[in-house]
Design an enzyme around this catalytic site. Sequence first.
Site, PDB file in Angstrom:
ATOM      1  N   LYS A 120       6.000  -4.391  23.801  1.00 26.78           N
ATOM      2  CA  LYS A 120       4.776  -3.966  24.014  1.00 26.78           C
ATOM      3  C   LYS A 120       4.934  -3.240  25.538  1.00 26.78           C
ATOM      4  O   LYS A 120       4.447  -2.037  25.760  1.00 26.78           O
ATOM      5  CB  LYS A 120       3.737  -5.045  24.246  1.00 26.78           C
ATOM      6  N   ASP A 138      -1.393  -4.901  22.592  1.00 26.57           N
ATOM      7  CA  ASP A 138      -2.017  -6.223  23.142  1.00 26.57           C
ATOM      8  C   ASP A 138      -2.901  -6.763  22.300  1.00 26.57           C
ATOM      9  O   ASP A 138      -3.033  -6.528  21.153  1.00 26.57           O
ATOM     10  CB  ASP A 138      -2.190  -5.821  24.460  1.00 26.57           C
TER      11      ASP A 138
END
Length: 226
Positions: A120, A138
């Site tokens: 991420k 997320d």
Amino acid sequence: MTREQIFEFFRRLAEGDPDPQTELAYGNTFQLLVAVVLSAQATDAGVNKATRALFEEVHTPEDMLALGEDGLKAHIRTIGLFNAKAANVMILSQQLVERHGGEVPQTLDALTALAGVGRKTANVVLNCAFGAETFAVDTHVFRVGNRTGLARGKTPEAVEAKLHRRVPQPFRRNAHHWLILHGRYTCKARTPECWRCPVVDLCAFRPKVLERPARRPVDRKVAPTA
């Protein structure tokens, strides 16, 4: 969602926010990388508050190494897990100097090889700093993808893969920003604010909250008179 619905979904989000940006404050790519590493399990506002003075002093990996781990901790102790994050930032700073000449690399594999940098984080840096069409998943993107039916998956990786397949041009560059902001401010975890959502008619979420909940009356206690 159908292809037509997905296009309309992003068209409306783009109409409301034509140039979405990360809410993390930074001045260069190294500072962005540090800020994203620090933002894990923390709010962007909290990270920005902690890094305001830090980024006035630290601009490069060399600056971070000169500051030292204790100096970094003094700046970021208000952020959750600051001890572990400080250790990772110091290691990744050393790795950047030794492996990349002090520059932030521009590939997913090189970024995820750095201490404290997951997929991420790498995707955020690649998108924000280098303009790559990445999809950083997320908690907000994961929720919006599953809740709306845009990109359902049991893991962040599964949602990311579906977003790669389903998000059309010209929305790919900014798609994860729109999804993060939509999840943060409208499609909230506990009470999605469907009554003001611009894509509510395209969303597959069934228990939509179409009326704003009534505010609880304020209990104003009157002090007793003598």
